[in-house]
Structure formats: C-alpha cells, structure tokens
Scaffold this motif. Structure first.
Motif, PDB file in Angstrom:
ATOM      1  N   TRP A   1      -3.848  10.349  -9.987  1.00  0.00           N
ATOM      2  CA  TRP A   1      -3.557   9.072 -10.639  1.00  0.00           C
ATOM      3  C   TRP A   1      -2.209   9.139 -11.341  1.00  0.00           C
ATOM      4  O   TRP A   1      -1.884  10.112 -12.012  1.00  0.00           O
TER       5      TRP A   1
ATOM      6  N   SER B   1      -1.377  17.844 -16.036  1.00  0.00           N
ATOM      7  CA  SER B   1      -1.257  16.873 -14.946  1.00  0.00           C
ATOM      8  C   SER B   1      -0.224  17.278 -13.913  1.00  0.00           C
ATOM      9  O   SER B   1      -0.273  16.819 -12.768  1.00  0.00           O
TER      10      SER B   1
ATOM     11  N   LEU C   1      -7.297  13.747  -9.435  1.00  0.00           N
ATOM     12  CA  LEU C   1      -7.455  12.402  -8.903  1.00  0.00           C
ATOM     13  C   LEU C   1      -6.167  11.824  -8.328  1.00  0.00           C
ATOM     14  O   LEU C   1      -6.209  10.841  -7.584  1.00  0.00           O
TER      15      LEU C   1
ATOM     16  N   VAL D   1      -6.439  14.107 -14.182  1.00  0.00           N
ATOM     17  CA  VAL D   1      -5.425  13.230 -13.601  1.00  0.00           C
ATOM     18  C   VAL D   1      -4.782  13.894 -12.388  1.00  0.00           C
ATOM     19  O   VAL D   1      -4.522  13.255 -11.360  1.00  0.00           O
TER      20      VAL D   1
END
Length: 321
Positions: A186, A53, A184, A181
């Motif tokens: 997020w 991430s 996106l 992640v």
C-alpha cells in the motif's frame, strides 16, 4: 579512520549543541521533557514506520540473523540486570541500563554508517536487528522496569504495570505498521507520506540534541544539590559491556551457528558484529525519561559509549572488513 570520523562527527556535534544549549539556558530545562515527547511519540515512530515499510519482508525473516541477535540480546540484558541490581539501583534503573547495554544506535548511526562502509546490502541485517531491539528487547526491559514494588503491591500488580508499559511503547507498533504496509504494497497519499517523511527526518537530530541537554541537566541538578550525580561504577561498566562484551558475544554465537549449519552468511555476521560494536542507542534516554528512570545515568552511559566508540568501532572495522 577518516571515513568513520566524517560520518560520526555530526552525531557528536549535535550532542554538544544540546549540551551547550542547556548549559547556557538557551533551552530551558523544563522544555527537555517536551523534546522527549516529540521524538518518542511523533518523530521516532515515523522514522521506524519508514524503515519497516521500505524493507523487503524477506529481509525481516532471516532466521540466522534473528536467532543470533535475539539470543545475544537476551544474554546481555539478563547479565547486565543481574550485575546492576543493588541498594542504589532498582529494577527500573537496572532494566534501562540493560537496554543501553544491548541496544546499539542502529537507527540514528548504524544504517548510514554501515551502508557507507559495506554497501547498501548491509542495510537489511541492520534493520532486522533494530526490529528485534525495538519489539522484543525494548518491550522486555520495559516490562522488567515495572517490577519495582512487586514485593509491596504483589506480582499481579507488577505484571499489570509491565503489560501497560509494553503496550504504551509506540515504537514496536510503528515498525509493525510499516511491515504490514510493506507486505500489502500500500502506498499512502503523497501529503501523508511527505508529513511522515518530515517527522522521520527530525528524529535523529532532535534525539541527539536532547541527549546533550539531558547530560547538561544532570550535571546542573547535581551541582545545585537537586540530584545526586551517578557514581562511575554505576555507569562505566555498562558502557564497556556495550562496546566489548556485546560484539564479542555476537561474533562467538554467530560463528558457532555457522559451524553448525545454521543459514547465516559471513557477511551478515560481519554486519551484526559491527552493529553490536556501535555505541548505545540514544532513544533509550527518551524511554528512561518517560518511565521515570535515572536518566542522568543512562545519558552518561550513552555519552561514554559514543565517545569511546570512535576508537573501538574503528578498530572493529579494521579487524573485520
């Protein structure tokens, strides 16, 4: 040399702590599989999710690094399995031996060590090599490890077991979730991210501690007659493959690709060669325990490569940096 020693000493110390804890029975031998389960299903996936991430997606799409590392990993796996299979070592043990020959300790040791030596820009190539090893190399070796008994139960049964073994490995899923992640953008809620961070921080120390405990258990069981100690010729060559053959192959393949115009920077190649020169990944011991391989042999390969890497890795740094 001093800088390398300062960074690597805690890793050796944690392995020693685990060894002494098991030898002195401060850690019951029956508790070692529990430590393996904690790292494999909780701490390590959280660490890999955090890597995935936090890594920009463009660094995970470097074609030159991807092609070089994947080709070399496949060659090392195939070669190690071919020379390891014998009457004592079946597909299960040969496959996990091949995995420690091709999979360096890039997560627990490589990222902090190479960032300290080469700067923050070295983290991207190291993480990409780790993604390849976690998703492709590990999955391939788990699949190969399930081939024991294929002659007895049939190829279809072996293929089914191989697929189940790959899908049951939580590490690739953690990396893929982290990459998703990252794409996106997020951001998890703070309590969730803090929980993941606490588990991720526990992965490296607990895994290294467990390696020491596994080594002690293997010696104690062999001395008591409950297990056979691995022969030197069954684990020393694999450690040498990891420390010498793997980095040399990466250097030759990467240099050839650069000469042929493949988009691969000299800096990225240096990072990959030094990554390949690292000792074997300690998390392979966790997988070997999980899939019923000879973990005493795997732990010895990791120990030999880790101890010898203090000299061999330092020499590689002096030659390349």
């Amino acid at each position: 040399m001093l800088q390398v020693f300062i960074i690597t000493f805690p890793f050796f110390a944690l392995v020693l702590c685990g060894y002494l804890a098991a030898r002195r029975r401060m850690l019951p031998l029956e508790a070692i599989p529990g430590l393996n389960g904690f790292v494999l299903f909780f701490a390590l996936p959280c660490m890999l999710y955090r890597f995935g991430s936090s890594t920009p997606i463009e660094q995970l799409l470097d074609v030159g690094v991807f092609a070089t590392w994947l080709f070399c990993a496949l060659v090392i796996v195939g070669f190690t399995v071919a020379v390891s299979l014998n009457q004592r070592i079946g597909w299960n043990d040969a496959s996990f031996g091949a995995l420690v020959a091709a999979f360096p300790n890039s997560g627990f040791m490589g990222v902090p060590l190479l960032v300290a030596l080469l700067g923050a820009q070295s983290a991207g190539p190291v993480i990409l090599t780790m993604v390849i090893d976690m998703i492709v190399t590990t999955s391939l070796c788990i699949a190969l490890s399930r081939l024991d008994g294929a002659d007895t139960h049939g190829a279809a049964k072996a293929l089914k077991n191989a697929l189940k073994g790959v899908l049951a490995n939580p590490m690739p899923w953690a990396i893929l979730l982290g990459a998703l992640v990252s794409v996106l953008g997020w951001v998890p809620p703070k309590p969730v991210s803090q929980t993941v961070g606490l588990l991720a921080d526990a992965a490296s120390p607990v895994a290294l501690f467990t390696i020491g405990a596994v080594l002690a258990r293997s010696q104690m069981l062999s001395k008591s007659g409950h297990a056979t100690a691995p022969l030197l010729r069954d684990y020393l060559p694999v450690a040498l493959f990891k420390l010498f053959l793997h980095p040399l192959l990466v250097l030759l393949v990467g240099g050839t690709l650069i000469s042929q115009g493949v988009p691969l920077s000299r800096f990225a190649l240096t990072v990959m060669v030094l990554t390949a020169a690292l000792p074997s990944a300690s998390n392979v011991s966790l997988l070997a325990e999980r899939f019923g391989a000879d973990n005493g042999r795997i732990a010895r390969i990791i120990l030999v490569s880790t101890a010898a890497a203090f000299i061999t890795f330092s020499l590689a740094v002096s030659l390349l940096v």
